[in-house]
Each structure stands twice: as C-alpha cells, then as structure tokens.
Design an enzyme around this catalytic site. Structure first.
Site: not given
Ligand code: URA
Length: 240
Positions: A234, A134, A138, A231
């Site tokens: 992570d 990602r 953008t 995330d």
């Molecule tokens: N990706 C993630 O890991 N967490 C989110 O909240 C949005 C996208």
C-alpha cells in the site's frame, strides 16, 4: 567477538567473526545463523525515514530503491565468479565474471519495490514473478501467479520487503523447489523481518541465506510487523 548492537530500537547481542570476511556493516544473527542484517549506517538512516508514517509513496519508493541497492550489494557479495580472459587496450589479463546467471524473483506485489534495485545491480539478470496473496482470516498463502524462466543452474534471488509470518516466502520457495530450483541456489532478500517469520522460514529451509535491513520485535495480532512500517504494498503503490 561478541558485541552489542542497537538494531530497530532494541539491543541485540551479535557474534561478529573477528578478522573474518564479515564486513562491519553486516551482522550475523546469533539466533538465526543464516540471517544477515545489513547494518550499514545509510541503510538504517534511510529505513528510519521509510518507516515514518508521514512518508509519502513518492519518497517511500525512492528510499526503498536506495535501500535495495545497499542491501542488494551485500546479497550479491555471495555470488560466485569465474575467470574470464580479456584484452585491455594494453595487455591480456584474467578478469572475472559471474559464474551463474541470476533470476530476480519479486513476490507480488511489494517485492516489485526492491526488484528494480537488483536489476540495476545485475542488468543481465532475468526476472520471474510469484503472486502470493494472504487469506485475511487464516493468514495462509495462496499462489495466484507463477512465471520463471527455464531452470538451468541460475541463482534465484527471491525478494519481498516484509518477512512477517513467513507464509508467503515459504509458499514462493516451495513453488521454486517444485519447479526444480535447488534451495542452495536461492537467496532471500527482505527489508524488515519479524523473528516469527525468520523462525518459520529457517525451520523449513535451514540452509537458506536470508538478508534483511532490520530484525524487528514481533508480529501483532493482525500479522503486521511491529514496529514495522505498515503495509509495504500500500505504501509503495499509494493504495492506502
Ligand atoms: N506485510 C506488510 O506489508 N507489512 C507487514 O507488517 C506485514 C506483512
């Protein structure tokens, strides 16, 4: 039948098909007709543990895998079977086997956290992998890796725990369509979805079946799901 449910901390009104095949632990969402929320008590219990900011990667991975099994059970409910003649030690009988081969397609990297559960449920399934990153500015999806088996009528279960903007999922599904997979042969499995993401994906693919454990409130300004869990990649891989 109309019933009110508390999902992810806010009250949702959902239509349940009285007496129809929809099990009690699945909720068809009235806003998104192709979305199923797996509302099983164990899923909601484990998801709450998983969301907690103090949950460490070792427990996070374990919970994700367990939820993957429970949500995966509902995802695979839609798979078609065909008759199979066999002999038990006692007699001949007509059993059932999956009609189509299955390909599990985690979107890298967080999708890997749930792919193992689907592989446990369907040991004969093959796995494809789609790498979508990602752009932090953008928020656009960039495909950096794509590997799937030869397309020949399989059911593709695409998996990514977080359906946020929907950009990565749309890019992954478009990649599959481009390589000859009909959208009817795809199912998308998430863990937590944002309404914005579901809206974007269903606008592009109105017939796609989507399964999630929760439909959260919204996206924040950084395109993270709120309340969400942070995330996912992570937290799975300990790269915080
Ligand atoms: N990706 C993630 O890991 N967490 C989110 O909240 C949005 C996208």
């Amino acid at each position: 039948m109309l019933r009110k449910l508390i999902v992810s901390g806010f009250v949702m009104t959902s239509f349940i098909q009285g007496g129809m095949a929809t099990p009690q632990d699945q909720v068809q969402n009235h806003q998104f007709s192709t979305l199923t929320i797996v509302n099983h008590p164990l899923v909601q219990h484990k998801l709450t543990l998983l969301r907690h900011k103090k949950t460490k990667p070792i427990l996070f991975r374990q919970l994700l895998e367990e939820i993957g099994l429970l949500v995966g059970y509902e995802v695979t409910r839609a798979l078609e079977v065909k008759e199979k003649e066999i002999e038990t030690p006692l007699t001949k009988m007509t059993g059932a086997k999956l009609k189509n081969d299955v390909v599990i397609v985690p979107i890298l990297r967080a999708g890997l956290g749930m792919a193992g559960s689907l592989q446990t449920l369907i040991p004969t399934a093959s796995q494809g992998h789609i790498g979508i990153s990602r752009d932090p500015e953008t928020k656009k999806a960039i495909e950096y890796y794509f590997k799937i088996p030869e397309v020949k009528g399989q059911t593709f279960i695409v998996v990514d725990p977080m359906l946020a903007t929907g950009n990565s999922v749309i890019a992954a599904l478009e990649g599959l369509v481009k390589r000859g997979v009909p959208i009817e042969n795809m199912i998308f499995m998430a863990l937590v979805a944002a309404p914005e993401g579901v809206k974007a994906v269903t606008a592009k693919f109105p017939t796609l079946r989507i399964f999630t454990a929760a439909l959260d409130e919204k996206l924040n300004d950084h395109a993270y799901i709120v309340p969400g869990l942070g995330d996912a990649g992570d937290r799975i891989f300990g790269t915080l």
